[in-house]
Design an enzyme around this catalytic site. Structure first.
Site, PDB file in Angstrom:
ATOM      1  N   GLY A 205      47.321  42.560  43.453  1.00  0.00           N
ATOM      2  CA  GLY A 205      46.738  42.999  42.186  1.00  0.00           C
ATOM      3  C   GLY A 205      46.399  41.812  41.304  1.00  0.00           C
ATOM      4  N   ASN A 206      46.110  42.106  40.054  1.00  0.00           N
ATOM      5  CA  ASN A 206      45.839  41.034  39.099  1.00  0.00           C
ATOM      6  C   ASN A 206      46.337  41.462  37.727  1.00  0.00           C
ATOM      7  OD1 ASN A 206      43.515  42.291  37.529  1.00  0.00           O
ATOM      8  ND2 ASN A 206      42.753  42.428  39.630  1.00  0.00           N
TER       9      ASN A 206
END
Ligand code: CTP
Length: 399
Positions: A205-206
């Site tokens: 993810g980020n």
């Protein structure tokens, strides 16, 4: 306010009902046609005669009228706006639950006109989770809430919960009835950081929170646009035509492509993963198996795909989160992705970008324009981005 604007003024039973008299008078003075609808509780605080004397129509209170078989549908269908001031905790709960036991709640359920609620109650009641959750439900359904103010309450207490000032309430009515500069436009917004599954419990993810994208969607809706939001964020959002929750880049791609043709403006504020695991493990990977080697493959670049396939006149806005050479990277992306505007933010600067409520951006235009937006709230930044997008849209429409 346009003369003859039909306002149903609902008054529920709280001490602030006396201030609804002033609201009624101001609306009538402003040219509105005001139909007061009082609950039984309201009449314990204010007299029917007062409203009947000031308003354009006599007070209505009952679902069971001698002269009219279904007053709530006539009132609901005929209204340009339904305003409830004050809205008590009970009225808010009934409306959120869809209960329609009296004329006012039945009218609220029977109308398709915009609804404005002006809550007023003691601080303890205002802060109670039941009240706040009911209001969140109503906001999600597009109901406008004019929040209460702080000040003296009934019984001499001081706190939050006092009905908003009549001038503020009338201004809210005017603003809801004024068509925004984006009305008639369909805006598609993406937000949040996508998650690419590794196994059933892990993902790549980020740090994108989705706050900036959600602010753009809400700002566009407030300016009258029909808004679809495709979001990978779990944050609450309200007042939109459609909210599509997605997780991965592939899901976002499909949801965006299904809606792209209908959109006049597309804002890709999402932080879309560039790569995803080639294989998603069906079972949780175990530590004992040692450090895994995860092979990645590219995801589809949604923005670039939109840039290749967009129809004439459609405005495309991309975002770029950068940590160095912001201007150089932004201009390169602007050209590479075929967009009209590229909104760049330097996420290495304090209070800018991911997770913050504030942002500072520079909006680069395909026409060479450069519009800096100094550090401000994400909502204000959202409006500046929409200003630029509308400018490009109008220029295209003039051609
Ligand atoms: N974007 C997209 N689909 C992807 C990756 C990015 O639509 N698979 C969009 C983002 O929503 C954003 C813009 O492209 O509007 C720029 O994203 P960014 O990650 O900054 O650009 P990249 O092309 O991925 O370049 P890099 O990661 O090398 O900076």
């Amino acid at each position: 306010m346009q003369a003859g604007t039909r306002v149903v003024l609902g008054v529920s039973g709280g001490i602030a009902a006396y201030k609804a008299i002033e609201v009624c008078r101001r609306l009538v003075d402003g040219g509105a046609h005001v139909q007061p609808v009082l609950t039984r509780g309201a009449t314990r605080f204010v007299g029917e005669t007062t409203f009947s004397a000031l308003a354009s129509e006599p007070v209505r209170m009952s679902l069971w009228s001698e002269d009219e078989p279904i007053p709530h549908t006539r009132l609901g269908q005929g209204a340009d706006v339904v305003l409830v001031a004050p809205a008590t905790a009970r009225l808010i709960a009934d409306y959120a639950a869809g209960r329609s036991g009296d004329l006012l709640t039945a009218t609220l359920i029977a109308t398709r006109a915009p609804v404005i609620l002006c809550p007023a109650m003691h601080t303890e009641m205002w802060e109670h989770p039941a009240v706040q959750e009911n209001l969140a439900t109503l906001r999600r359904r597009g109901v406008h809430i004019v929040p209460p103010e702080s000040g003296r309450l009934a019984g001499g207490d001081v706190g939050h919960g006092r009905l908003a000032d009549p001038a503020t309430i009338v201004a809210a009515v005017e603003s809801v009835l004024t068509p925004g500069d984006l009305s008639g436009l369909t805006v598609l917004v993406t937000a949040g950081g996508t998650r690419e599954a590794i196994d059933p419990v892990r993902f790549i993810g980020n740090r994108s929170s989705g706050k900036q994208g959600h602010a753009i969607a809400e700002a566009a809706a407030a300016r009258g646009a029909t808004v679809s939001l495709v979001t990978a964020s779990t944050l609450d959002v309200s007042g939109l035509t459609e909210v599509v929750r997605v997780v991965s880049a592939a899901e976002m791609h499909d949801a965006v492509m299904a809606r792209a043709d209908a959109a006049d403006v597309i804002v890709m504020a999402a932080a879309v993963a560039d790569f995803r695991p080639v294989q998603v493990m069906p079972h949780k990977m175990k530590k004992a198996s040692g450090p895994p080697e995860i092979r990645l493959e590219p995801t589809v670049d949604i923005l670039a795909a939109l840039g290749r396939s967009r129809r004439p006149g459609q405005v495309l806005v991309g975002f770029a989160a950068e940590t160095d050479d912001v201007a150089g990277n932004a201009r390169a992306k602007l050209a590479a992705k075929g967009v009209d505007l590229l909104v760049a933010n330097d996420v290495s600067v304090p209070a800018v970008g991911f997770e913050h409520d504030t942002n500072a951006v520079v909006i680069y235009g395909a026409d060479g324009s450069v519009t800096p937006v100094e550090l401000t709230t994400k909502l204000t930044a959202a409006h500046r981005v929409l200003d630029s997008a509308l400018h490009v849209y109008r220029r295209g429409a003039d051609r």
